[in-house]
Scaffold this motif. Structure first.
Motif, PDB file in Angstrom:
ATOM      1  N   ALA A 173       0.833  -1.214   0.000  1.00 13.45           N
ATOM      2  CA  ALA A 173       0.000   0.000   0.000  1.00 13.45           C
ATOM      3  C   ALA A 173       0.860   1.254   0.000  1.00 13.45           C
ATOM      4  N   GLU A 174       1.892   1.243   0.822  1.00 10.59           N
ATOM      5  CA  GLU A 174       2.732   2.450   0.914  1.00 10.59           C
ATOM      6  C   GLU A 174       3.501   2.694  -0.387  1.00 10.59           C
ATOM      7  N   SER A 175       3.749   1.638  -1.150  1.00 10.59           N
ATOM      8  CA  SER A 175       4.439   1.854  -2.430  1.00 10.59           C
ATOM      9  C   SER A 175       3.554   2.655  -3.389  1.00 10.59           C
ATOM     10  N   LEU A 176       2.239   2.582  -3.204  1.00  8.24           N
ATOM     11  CA  LEU A 176       1.350   3.433  -4.006  1.00  8.24           C
ATOM     12  C   LEU A 176       1.501   4.900  -3.603  1.00  8.24           C
ATOM     13  N   ASN A 177       1.776   5.135  -2.322  1.00  2.00           N
ATOM     14  CA  ASN A 177       2.038   6.519  -1.894  1.00  2.00           C
ATOM     15  C   ASN A 177       3.301   7.057  -2.564  1.00  2.00           C
TER      16      ASN A 177
END
Ligand code: MG
Length: 248
Positions: free
Chosen positions: A21-25
């Motif tokens: 998920a954080e890689s989408l950020n």
């Protein structure tokens, strides 16, 4: 066979899901006109590796990158390239991360600069349909209840629901049983039980269900040439209701 996860396995799986998920950020921070989709993939790859995980997609079935980056009429499986994003593009990014033996899988469609009213509506309705699907992911329901919740939300807008690709179970393997279609009849399909972990991922188009696949055998486009959106979460089915594991 549907693999159920124990409480402690779910706890382990949360880490992979969080990194995914954080890689989408990371992607969102650098998306702007002029950036190439390869640069986005590189930044996401580096983040996932720095976080102690492995990019789930890299090399899977031969896929050559860490993220699928799909622009405008590309629905899914876009290969990162030297294409420079332009103002008005919509860009769907699908990414997975693996650590401690478990995968997390999620996708989001971003807007580059400003885009058309119809694209904004497409994105809103597709994301809403994901959450309608998640709401239906409760113990005692069936997969068809999730599918129907997604379909029922999208259909009144006249948008197309891609049928050739579907959501899936996720865990020690990125793709597990069961399939989670974005269309279907309530009360049908496998019963939802505690410990199931699934990826729900509506792929919705401005017009029509039909898709074509490029000669590269990956890039999947709308046949109509119109834009498509793709939102995805990995969730766990628990006795207290659905839990989104890929929270950003
Ligand atoms: Mg998926």
């Amino acid at each position: 066979m549907i693999v159920l996860k124990t409480h402690s396995e779910l706890e382990r799986m949360k880490k992979a899901c969080r990194i995914s998920a954080e890689s989408l950020n990371v992607a969102e921070e650098i998306i702007r006109p002029g950036v190439t989709t390869k640069e986005i993939d590189r930044a996401m790859h580096d983040f996932i590796v720095r976080s102690g995980a492995k990019p789930s997609f890299l090399g899977l079935y031969g896929f050559p990158a860490s993220a699928c980056i799909s622009v405008n009429d590309v629905v899914i499986h876009g290969i990162p390239s030297d294409y420079r994003l332009e103002n008005g593009d919509i860009v769907s990014i699908d990414v997975g991360a693996c650590c401690d033996g478990f995968h997390g899988d999620n996708a989001y469609t971003f807007v580059v600069g400003e885009t058309s009213e119809e694209n904004w509506t497409l994105l809103r309705v597709t994301e809403e349909s994901l959450y309608k699907g998640i709401e239906a992911a409760v113990v005692g329901n069936r997969i068809g209840d999730i599918s129907n919740a997604v379909q029922s939300h999208v259909t009144p807008y006249g948008f197309g629901i891609v049928r050739q690709f579907v959501g899936h179970g996720v865990g020690k393997a990125l793709h597990e049983e069961p399939e989670v279609p974005n269309f279907g009849r309530p009360g049908r399909g496998p019963r939802l039980v505690e410990g199931m972990t699934i990826a729900i991922e509506p792929m919705i188009t401005l017009e029509g269900d039909a898709v074509t696949i490029d000669a590269d055998k990956w890039t999947t486009r709308t046949k109509s040439g119109k834009c498509a959106a793709h939102f995805e979460h990995t969730i766990a089915i628990t006795k207290d209701g659905p839990v989104i594991l890929t929270v950003r």
